[in-house]
Motif scaffolding. Sequence first.
Motif, short mmCIF file in Angstrom:
data_model
loop_
_atom_site.label_atom_id
_atom_site.label_comp_id
_atom_site.label_asym_id
_atom_site.label_seq_id
_atom_site.Cartn_x
_atom_site.Cartn_y
_atom_site.Cartn_z
N ARG A 86 0.68 -1.35 -0.20
CA ARG A 86 -0.22 0.17 -0.13
C ARG A 86 0.58 1.08 0.09
O ARG A 86 1.22 1.34 0.88
CB ARG A 86 -0.84 -0.42 1.58
CG ARG A 86 -2.59 -0.77 1.63
CD ARG A 86 -2.41 -1.49 2.26
NE ARG A 86 -3.43 -0.41 2.73
CZ ARG A 86 -4.43 -0.41 2.60
NH1 ARG A 86 -5.13 -0.90 2.07
NH2 ARG A 86 -4.90 1.13 2.88
N VAL A 88 2.15 5.76 -1.08
CA VAL A 88 1.09 6.70 -1.11
C VAL A 88 2.16 7.20 -2.59
O VAL A 88 3.95 7.20 -1.88
CB VAL A 88 1.65 7.73 -0.22
CG1 VAL A 88 1.80 8.87 -0.56
CG2 VAL A 88 -0.04 7.40 0.93
N LEU A 120 -2.85 3.96 -3.00
CA LEU A 120 -4.15 4.85 -1.83
C LEU A 120 -4.07 6.57 -2.56
O LEU A 120 -5.74 7.23 -2.73
CB LEU A 120 -3.35 4.81 -0.62
CG LEU A 120 -3.31 2.96 -0.11
CD1 LEU A 120 -3.09 3.20 1.48
CD2 LEU A 120 -4.46 2.57 -0.38
N GLU A 121 -3.39 7.01 -2.38
CA GLU A 121 -3.45 8.97 -2.72
C GLU A 121 -2.08 9.01 -3.26
O GLU A 121 -0.36 8.44 -3.23
CB GLU A 121 -3.12 9.39 -0.85
CG GLU A 121 -3.70 9.48 -0.01
CD GLU A 121 -5.18 9.97 -0.54
OE1 GLU A 121 -5.26 10.79 -1.72
OE2 GLU A 121 -6.70 9.90 -0.65
N SER A 150 -3.11 8.30 7.68
CA SER A 150 -4.17 7.36 8.31
C SER A 150 -5.00 6.46 6.69
O SER A 150 -6.24 5.88 7.16
CB SER A 150 -5.57 9.22 7.73
OG SER A 150 -4.74 9.43 6.09
N THR A 151 -3.89 6.15 6.00
CA THR A 151 -4.30 5.55 4.96
C THR A 151 -4.00 4.07 5.36
O THR A 151 -4.40 3.14 4.63
CB THR A 151 -3.53 5.99 3.76
OG1 THR A 151 -2.69 6.15 3.36
CG2 THR A 151 -4.52 7.25 3.32
#
Length: 507
Positions: A86, A88, A120-121, A150-151
Amino acid sequence: MTNAPEDFDQSHDALDARDLEIEIDPDFALDEALQETAGWDDEDDPEETSGDLDLAARHALRRVAGLSTELEDISEVEYRQLRLERVVLVGVWTEGTVEDAENSMAELALLAETAGSQVLENVYQRRDKPDPATYIGRGKVEGVREIVQSTGADTVIMDGELAPSQLRNLEDKLKVKVVDRTALILDIFAQHAKSKEGQAQVELAQLNYMKQRLRGWGGNLSRQAGGRVAGGEGIGGRGPGETKIETDRRRINNKIAKLRRDLAHMRTTRQTKRNERRRNAVPSVAIAGYTNAGKSSLLNRLTDAGVLVENALFATLDPTTRRTTTADGRVYTMSDTVGFVRHLPHQLVEAFRSTLEEVAESDLIVHVVDGSHPDPEGQLAAVREVLAEIEAGDIPELVVINKADVADSMTIARLRQREPHSVVCSAKTGEGIAEVRAAIEADLPRPEVEVRVLLPYDRGDLVSRIHDLGEVVSTEHTGEGTVVVARVSDALAGELEPYALVPAADE
């Protein structure tokens, strides 16, 4: 131990069904895979190529979203489940337009997904130049840390090459793994390299990158060896000496030296093959272009090579050379090469130099560009920058605008106006392939020496070589033999000199 099977069944039943859910690739034909596994034969199906087998093997190891990599103890039974990282994405926009920054981040997302991660972002920052300490500045570091928390991300990927100090500072502040664009591309290459030469090239690039970024937790790399740490030497082995980081760097340098020696031997083999083709005056065509532009698909269309085709970045690393013929019977070779990308790491260009020589020593470069890409002009510029770096900028170039079936007509018209010497095709549907083949044959170098020879009927081998390696103007069968008028290379003209005929005007 007699209860082990029952315990296993109970633990197996206790698994939540949700843990076993996996995503199925919609492009993967399950029934065809089952037929191939069972050995069923369908006369209507085409034969499998090596590319089909490579693609199936690559899909068999594809990561799955929603599963974890941790080992979990479930009633004496451990299950390892492979999951997507995961991530960013973070970029710094220093020049160009907003559209350029968005295209760069979109490409970074494709690279991350190809490497086996879930994006994710993504955030990017407008700066005059990257921050020397953290690349993105102190305020943005705090913002990225909040996004990571947060993610639940476990990796941050930066759209640029980080200095060792920047990498260390970011990991200390973000408390997760930080990867830059260079390390990401190297990881993709490591996953896709299949040949011995390709794997050695990738390892060499990785070691050159890693050598400058050695670090350890708690300063343990500055520790000097002594006692058992010194390989069990004990007395006489203690005292001032190499630190741990110096030992690691020395081992890396030794490995780099060995890899370079191995690649030098492989380069000699590749050079021998090129010299043989050059001796026989066989023209060579190199297919170059941006990654995922459709180079392998075009090679399959033109030569039935059967190489791996996948909608992924850097699907092809190992060059493939195939022999083919023109409409008039001349033989030439066509090579598929590794794709290029913006800001291609310098380590890769150096490590893959022997492979890229296939492009640098070719007679014609077929430059494939993705007509459906948001910025095809940027792709053309990025590829030509690498071609200039490997001293291939002066080789004749034919631009092939691929993916015409999904490209915008206005974009194709703009590219045709910008690149007058270009053709449009779709390697997927076959549209325009005949025009591409005709354009390649027209651009191939033509033999320089014109000959008129009378070859006895027992020298059919020379007639065949003239057809394969030269350009036949006319043939005439007489009582003494075959009269051939053709254009051939200097070497072949020397072999034909004993059979030369004096031109009729000079007799």
